[in-house]
Scaffold this motif. Structure first.
Motif: not given
Length: 121
Positions: A86, A91, A94
């Motif tokens: 991450v 985010e 990911f």
């Protein structure tokens, strides 16, 4: 064409949706990274050579190590490993990476069992 897409050929709408989802997933990542992730996952399945990591930065190496664990060791991935991924990708990156690795794994497995032939595709 991936084995999954070939297996879905009998249902053009579903095949189109899958291909669109796959393309959008890959588009959310750098194309070079997406290719490396697919190559790393395929290598785990014995379907090609592992990516050459010489010259890659530590962040990419972290991502590739994570990708290699997804097919057979996903339940053993630690929170620290996920946090490192991450930290490198963010985010949203990911999530896209996780989906890409899962699709790459599924497509390798589909190829290995001849899913297209089993599905009549």
């Amino acid at each position: 064409m991936s084995a999954v897409c070939a297996a879905l050929a009998a249902d053009p709408v579903l095949a189109r949706h899958y291909a669109d989802f796959r393309a959008k997933t890959e588009a959310a990542l750098d194309p070079a990274l997406a290719a490396l992730v697919r190559q790393a996952v395929a290598a785990v399945h014995g379907m090609g050579d592992a990516p050459d990591e010489s010259g890659l930065d530590q962040g990419i190496r972290t991502i590739l190590a994570y990708a290699r664990r997804m097919p057979f060791e996903h339940t053993a991935i630690t929170d620290a490993e996920a946090a490192a991924a991450v930290a490198h990708l963010g985010e949203a990156g990911f999530v896209a990476f996780s989906v890409l690795a899962a699709l790459a794994d599924a497509e390798c497995r589909a190829e290995q069992v001849g899913l297209a032939e089993l599905a009549g595709g």
